[in-house]
Motif scaffolding. Structure first.
Motif, PDB file in Angstrom:
ATOM      1  N   GLN A 182       0.845  -1.202   0.000  1.00 27.45           N
ATOM      2  CA  GLN A 182       0.000   0.000   0.000  1.00 27.45           C
ATOM      3  C   GLN A 182       0.878   1.249   0.000  1.00 27.45           C
ATOM      4  OE1 GLN A 182      -2.157  -1.514   3.541  1.00 27.45           O
ATOM      5  NE2 GLN A 182      -4.033  -0.974   2.471  1.00 27.45           N
ATOM      6  N   PRO A 183       1.505   1.580  -1.131  1.00 32.71           N
ATOM      7  CA  PRO A 183       2.375   2.761  -1.194  1.00 32.71           C
ATOM      8  C   PRO A 183       1.603   4.063  -1.002  1.00 32.71           C
ATOM      9  CG  PRO A 183       1.980   1.891  -3.395  1.00 32.71           C
ATOM     10  CD  PRO A 183       1.405   0.892  -2.445  1.00 32.71           C
ATOM     11  N   ASP A 184       2.207   4.999  -0.317  1.00 35.98           N
ATOM     12  CA  ASP A 184       1.568   6.281  -0.028  1.00 35.98           C
ATOM     13  C   ASP A 184       1.651   7.216  -1.230  1.00 35.98           C
ATOM     14  OD1 ASP A 184       1.702   5.241   2.722  1.00 35.98           O
ATOM     15  OD2 ASP A 184       1.138   7.286   3.259  1.00 35.98           O
ATOM     16  N   LEU A 185       0.532   7.822  -1.558  1.00 36.13           N
ATOM     17  CA  LEU A 185       0.500   8.844  -2.602  1.00 36.13           C
ATOM     18  C   LEU A 185       1.161  10.124  -2.092  1.00 36.13           C
ATOM     19  CD1 LEU A 185      -3.041   7.963  -3.809  1.00 36.13           C
ATOM     20  CD2 LEU A 185      -1.113   8.235  -5.376  1.00 36.13           C
ATOM     21  N   ASN A 186       1.734  10.873  -3.013  1.00 31.06           N
ATOM     22  CA  ASN A 186       2.479  12.080  -2.665  1.00 31.06           C
ATOM     23  C   ASN A 186       1.588  13.304  -2.836  1.00 31.06           C
ATOM     24  OD1 ASN A 186       4.353  14.066  -2.180  1.00 31.06           O
ATOM     25  ND2 ASN A 186       5.414  13.823  -4.149  1.00 31.06           N
ATOM     26  N   PHE A 187       1.036  13.789  -1.743  1.00 31.30           N
ATOM     27  CA  PHE A 187       0.133  14.938  -1.803  1.00 31.30           C
ATOM     28  C   PHE A 187       0.877  16.249  -2.014  1.00 31.30           C
ATOM     29  CE2 PHE A 187      -2.885  11.896  -0.497  1.00 31.30           C
ATOM     30  CZ  PHE A 187      -4.152  12.434  -0.660  1.00 31.30           C
ATOM     31  N   HIS A 188       2.194  16.232  -2.008  1.00 33.74           N
ATOM     32  CA  HIS A 188       2.956  17.433  -2.371  1.00 33.74           C
ATOM     33  C   HIS A 188       2.959  17.630  -3.887  1.00 33.74           C
ATOM     34  CE1 HIS A 188       4.414  18.294   1.663  1.00 33.74           C
ATOM     35  NE2 HIS A 188       4.750  17.021   1.801  1.00 33.74           N
ATOM     36  N   GLU A 189       2.486  16.662  -4.618  1.00 29.47           N
ATOM     37  CA  GLU A 189       2.392  16.745  -6.075  1.00 29.47           C
ATOM     38  C   GLU A 189       0.991  17.220  -6.459  1.00 29.47           C
ATOM     39  OE1 GLU A 189       2.409  17.106  -9.675  1.00 29.47           O
ATOM     40  OE2 GLU A 189       4.349  16.316  -8.980  1.00 29.47           O
ATOM     41  N   PRO A 190       0.850  18.417  -7.050  1.00 29.93           N
ATOM     42  CA  PRO A 190      -0.481  18.947  -7.381  1.00 29.93           C
ATOM     43  C   PRO A 190      -1.315  18.016  -8.255  1.00 29.93           C
ATOM     44  CG  PRO A 190       1.183  20.663  -7.585  1.00 29.93           C
ATOM     45  CD  PRO A 190       1.925  19.377  -7.363  1.00 29.93           C
ATOM     46  N   LYS A 191      -0.687  17.297  -9.172  1.00 28.78           N
ATOM     47  CA  LYS A 191      -1.453  16.417 -10.058  1.00 28.78           C
ATOM     48  C   LYS A 191      -2.119  15.287  -9.280  1.00 28.78           C
ATOM     49  CE  LYS A 191       1.293  17.348 -14.216  1.00 28.78           C
ATOM     50  NZ  LYS A 191       2.216  16.773 -15.245  1.00 28.78           N
ATOM     51  N   VAL A 192      -1.502  14.852  -8.200  1.00 29.98           N
ATOM     52  CA  VAL A 192      -2.109  13.816  -7.360  1.00 29.98           C
ATOM     53  C   VAL A 192      -3.384  14.350  -6.716  1.00 29.98           C
ATOM     54  CG1 VAL A 192      -1.811  12.482  -5.239  1.00 29.98           C
ATOM     55  CG2 VAL A 192       0.014  12.545  -6.947  1.00 29.98           C
ATOM     56  N   GLN A 193      -3.319  15.536  -6.187  1.00 29.14           N
ATOM     57  CA  GLN A 193      -4.508  16.124  -5.585  1.00 29.14           C
ATOM     58  C   GLN A 193      -5.620  16.265  -6.620  1.00 29.14           C
ATOM     59  OE1 GLN A 193      -4.052  19.526  -3.077  1.00 29.14           O
ATOM     60  NE2 GLN A 193      -2.058  18.895  -2.269  1.00 29.14           N
ATOM     61  N   GLU A 194      -5.261  16.692  -7.819  1.00 31.38           N
ATOM     62  CA  GLU A 194      -6.271  16.877  -8.868  1.00 31.38           C
ATOM     63  C   GLU A 194      -6.965  15.566  -9.226  1.00 31.38           C
ATOM     64  OE1 GLU A 194      -4.310  18.668 -12.176  1.00 31.38           O
ATOM     65  OE2 GLU A 194      -3.651  20.437 -11.038  1.00 31.38           O
ATOM     66  N   VAL A 195      -6.193  14.503  -9.388  1.00 27.79           N
ATOM     67  CA  VAL A 195      -6.787  13.244  -9.807  1.00 27.79           C
ATOM     68  C   VAL A 195      -7.642  12.649  -8.692  1.00 27.79           C
ATOM     69  CG1 VAL A 195      -4.920  11.675  -9.137  1.00 27.79           C
ATOM     70  CG2 VAL A 195      -6.317  11.140 -11.123  1.00 27.79           C
ATOM     71  N   LEU A 196      -7.277  12.867  -7.448  1.00 28.33           N
ATOM     72  CA  LEU A 196      -8.083  12.362  -6.341  1.00 28.33           C
ATOM     73  C   LEU A 196      -9.387  13.140  -6.206  1.00 28.33           C
ATOM     74  CD1 LEU A 196      -5.305  11.611  -3.709  1.00 28.33           C
ATOM     75  CD2 LEU A 196      -6.540   9.984  -5.162  1.00 28.33           C
ATOM     76  N   LEU A 197      -9.350  14.431  -6.465  1.00 27.87           N
ATOM     77  CA  LEU A 197     -10.597  15.204  -6.487  1.00 27.87           C
ATOM     78  C   LEU A 197     -11.495  14.737  -7.624  1.00 27.87           C
ATOM     79  CD1 LEU A 197      -9.189  18.769  -5.713  1.00 27.87           C
ATOM     80  CD2 LEU A 197     -10.550  17.323  -4.188  1.00 27.87           C
ATOM     81  N   ASP A 198     -10.899  14.381  -8.756  1.00 25.46           N
ATOM     82  CA  ASP A 198     -11.688  13.850  -9.874  1.00 25.46           C
ATOM     83  C   ASP A 198     -12.336  12.523  -9.497  1.00 25.46           C
ATOM     84  OD1 ASP A 198     -11.043  15.999 -11.484  1.00 25.46           O
ATOM     85  OD2 ASP A 198      -9.418  14.962 -12.547  1.00 25.46           O
ATOM     86  N   THR A 199     -11.631  11.724  -8.702  1.00 27.17           N
ATOM     87  CA  THR A 199     -12.200  10.468  -8.219  1.00 27.17           C
ATOM     88  C   THR A 199     -13.450  10.719  -7.389  1.00 27.17           C
ATOM     89  OG1 THR A 199     -10.092   9.279  -8.204  1.00 27.17           O
ATOM     90  CG2 THR A 199     -11.769   8.535  -6.662  1.00 27.17           C
ATOM     91  N   ALA A 200     -13.363  11.672  -6.476  1.00 26.22           N
ATOM     92  CA  ALA A 200     -14.528  11.997  -5.657  1.00 26.22           C
ATOM     93  C   ALA A 200     -15.679  12.491  -6.523  1.00 26.22           C
ATOM     94  CB  ALA A 200     -14.148  13.050  -4.616  1.00 26.22           C
ATOM     95  N   ARG A 201     -15.376  13.309  -7.514  1.00 29.99           N
ATOM     96  CA  ARG A 201     -16.429  13.826  -8.400  1.00 29.99           C
ATOM     97  C   ARG A 201     -17.112  12.683  -9.154  1.00 29.99           C
ATOM     98  NH1 ARG A 201     -17.584  18.823 -10.254  1.00 29.99           N
ATOM     99  NH2 ARG A 201     -15.622  19.713  -9.469  1.00 29.99           N
ATOM    100  N   PHE A 202     -16.349  11.668  -9.549  1.00 27.82           N
ATOM    101  CA  PHE A 202     -16.933  10.517 -10.246  1.00 27.82           C
ATOM    102  C   PHE A 202     -18.057   9.896  -9.423  1.00 27.82           C
ATOM    103  CE2 PHE A 202     -17.133   5.916 -10.806  1.00 27.82           C
ATOM    104  CZ  PHE A 202     -17.289   5.798 -12.187  1.00 27.82           C
ATOM    105  N   TRP A 203     -17.820   9.691  -8.132  1.00 26.71           N
ATOM    106  CA  TRP A 203     -18.833   9.049  -7.296  1.00 26.71           C
ATOM    107  C   TRP A 203     -19.949  10.013  -6.918  1.00 26.71           C
ATOM    108  CZ3 TRP A 203     -18.965   4.078  -7.484  1.00 26.71           C
ATOM    109  CH2 TRP A 203     -17.789   3.365  -7.755  1.00 26.71           C
ATOM    110  N   LEU A 204     -19.641  11.280  -6.767  1.00 23.89           N
ATOM    111  CA  LEU A 204     -20.698  12.261  -6.526  1.00 23.89           C
ATOM    112  C   LEU A 204     -21.657  12.319  -7.710  1.00 23.89           C
ATOM    113  CD1 LEU A 204     -18.501  15.048  -4.912  1.00 23.89           C
ATOM    114  CD2 LEU A 204     -20.325  13.762  -3.751  1.00 23.89           C
TER     115      LEU A 204
END
Length: 550
Positions: free
Chosen positions: A181-203
């Motif tokens: 279970q490798p940790d995602l790097n939240f210091h990388e803006p693109k990671v934050q963007e893709v995770l927000l897109d994930t939440a939007r998918f389910w919303l």
């Protein structure tokens, strides 16, 4: 003794504030209901059993992860955030679940695991391949020390170093949990963007919000500083068992970093677009309530935070509960907690605390009177004890690692029991992924439905009592008093005032009623009345509930 006055609650909840004081029912999908006979619970099975959940009177369900996963940590290792694992069904099955829940008046929260992914996720497969690919910085990579050892002393909750060597990159990657279970790097803006897109998918698919797993683990210290040791007398094992040296560190740098708040504000902004809500899980042994207060303050972070203080190993005394409520009033005057006694990670509280039937009834009545929201774990309404799971049947990697000092989490994850006519309890027509406990079969839903005195009905009464008294959902909470074994407090929302007292012991107790004119209520919950001598005499594990009438 008198405790400090708690902060007043916000005004009575509106439709958008349904979560304030809500009761949320947690479903562990592998173990709720199997619809196709493969021995593993699934989404269609959940849909089939939702009428039972709705009959309890709860406001929402929280579904633990069902995303595509290699299942090394049973769904908390995600390999595709935007699809359903075939063992649980399909996206079409999820759509059926959403529509069924909404038809029954239930909100749907799903468990988002954003701090880490599976090592099988395509993002990590690409990231580990080289130091210069497009996703090279999507995970937390670091060079070894000159002697080849890990970059710092951070430890994994699942045991050992939190760093794993990757020969393709000649670097270590961070994993706060399993090495897979490798940790995602939240210091990388693109990671934050893709995770927000994930939440939007389910919303967009209709979910009403999220339970956010390990919310304070998102961001790590960019300087990778060592955690200092924690003196033995300050160790308070909550996030890991005492046999795990993880509890020997003061986790100042591997989690709970200031930058985390920036991401949570972005996440809240997205939620507000949909009118959705969030429950953040804060995992911290020393500063849990402080972090809860920080993460739920104001209206731009998480709505509420999952609190661990009542998931403790030791049965809460009146003094302990009062202290927890007093502490949260100080640490989170503008925040909102979500309380639980049991979940998928700890032994069931009936066994953990050694409760008899009267005590179990008293504690759920107490929970329904506390300020905050509440989470119930599947089977809790049946007073299921912790199941004994033999080592050869064990599935949990955590238990396999620390057996027998820590037997893992499978004892609280065994299948739900619906009817007692066969050894599988109506859960599956096939061989269940974990054995059904024989001790559970005589507590099955169908059996308790036929018994008016069963604890299942007490849960319904307690939840209905909370729903029928707005002061319990959103009112203030003052003052808290402890007189020997009796905890008492007043809940008020301006329209109604309730006095609540609980004898949290197996011995009788007596206290004085507060000044004023009171009418005893809650007879269906075993509420004690005032005796002719003017005092309140409480039997063992007995509550007393009264409505002010003057």
């Amino acid at each position: 003794m008198a405790m400090a006055q708690s902060a007043p609650a916000p005004e009575t909840a509106t439709a958008s504030d349904w979560w304030r004081g809500a009761v949320i029912y947690q479903i562990y999908p592998r173990s709720f209901q199997d619809s196709n006979g493969d021995g593993i619970g699934d989404l269609l099975g959940i849909s089939q059993r939702l009428p039972h959940v709705a009959s309890l009177g709860v406001d929402a369900i929280w579904i633990s992860p069902f995303f595509k996963s290699p299942m090394r940590d049973f769904g908390y290792d995600v390999s595709d955030y935007c699809d359903v694992d075939p063992m649980f069904g399909t996206l079409a099955d999820f759509d059926i679940l959403i529509s069924t829940a909404h038809r029954l008046g239930l909100k749907v929260l799903i468990d988002l695991v954003l701090s880490h992914s599976s090592m099988d996720h395509p993002w990590f497969v690409e990231s580990r391949a080289s130091r210069d690919n497009p996703r090279a910085n999507w995970y937390v990579w670091a060079d070894p020390k000159p002697d080849g050892t890990p970059p710092n002393n951070w430890l994994s909750i699942f045991g050992g170093s939190a760093w794993q060597w990757e020969p393709q990159r000649m670097q270590y990657y961070l994993h706060n949990f399993l090495t897979e279970q490798p940790d995602l790097n939240f210091h990388e803006p693109k990671v934050q963007e893709v995770l927000l897109d994930t939440a939007r998918f389910w919303l967009d698919r209709g979910v009403d919000g999220f339970r956010l797993d390990t919310i304070n683990f998102y961001v790590h210290d960019a300087q990778l500083r060592d955690n200092p040791p924690l003196p033995e007398e300050e160790r308070n094992p909550i996030t890991a068992p005492a046999v795990n040296p993880y509890t020997w560190q003061n986790h100042l740098y591997d989690k709970t970093q200031p930058e985390n708040l920036d991401f949570l504000r972005k996440f809240r902004k997205l939620l507000d677009e949909y009118g959705a809500v969030s429950v953040g899980e804060v995992g911290d042994d020393q500063r849990g309530l402080e972090i809860l207060g920080e993460y739920t303050a104001g209206d731009d972070l998480v709505h509420m935070s999952y609190a661990f203080e009542l998931l403790s190993d030791h049965m809460p005394t009146a003094k302990y509960v009062a202290k927890v409520m007093d502490d949260i009033a100080r640490a989170a005057p503008d925040g909102w907690a979500c309380w639980a006694f049991s979940n998928h990670d700890v032994p069931r509280h009936g066994s953990r605390w050694g409760l008899n039937d009267a005590a179990a009834r008293c504690f759920i009545t107490l929970m329904m009177c506390l300020r905050g929201s509440a989470c119930l774990y599947q089977g809790e309404e049946l007073a299921l004890p912790e199941a004994e799971v033999a080592f050869e049947d064990l599935q949990d990697p955590y238990g396999k690692r620390f057996w027998p000092a820590f037997k893992g989490r499978d004892g609280c994850r065994t299948p739900m029991v619906w009817e007692p006519s066969n050894q599988n309890g109506g859960f599956s027509s096939g061989m269940p992924w974990l054995p059904v406990s024989h001790d559970h079969l005589n507590r099955a839903v169908s059996t308790q439905e036929q018994d008016p005195a069963a604890i299942l009905h007490h849960y319904r009464h307690a939840i209905r009592f909370r729903r029928n008294h707005p002061a319990l959902r959103t009112g203030d909470f003052t003052p808290l008093e402890v007189r020997e074994t009796v905890l008492s407090f007043i809940r008020s929302d301006g329209e109604q005032t309730l006095f609540c007292a609980f004898n949290l012991s197996g011995d009788p107790a007596a206290i004085d009623m507060p000044e004023g004119t009171w009418r005893q209520i809650g007879a269906e919950l075993g509420s004690a009345g005032v005796s002719p001598d003017g005092r309140l005499h409480l039997g063992p594990w007995q509550p007393s509930l009264a409505l002010r009438t003057d």
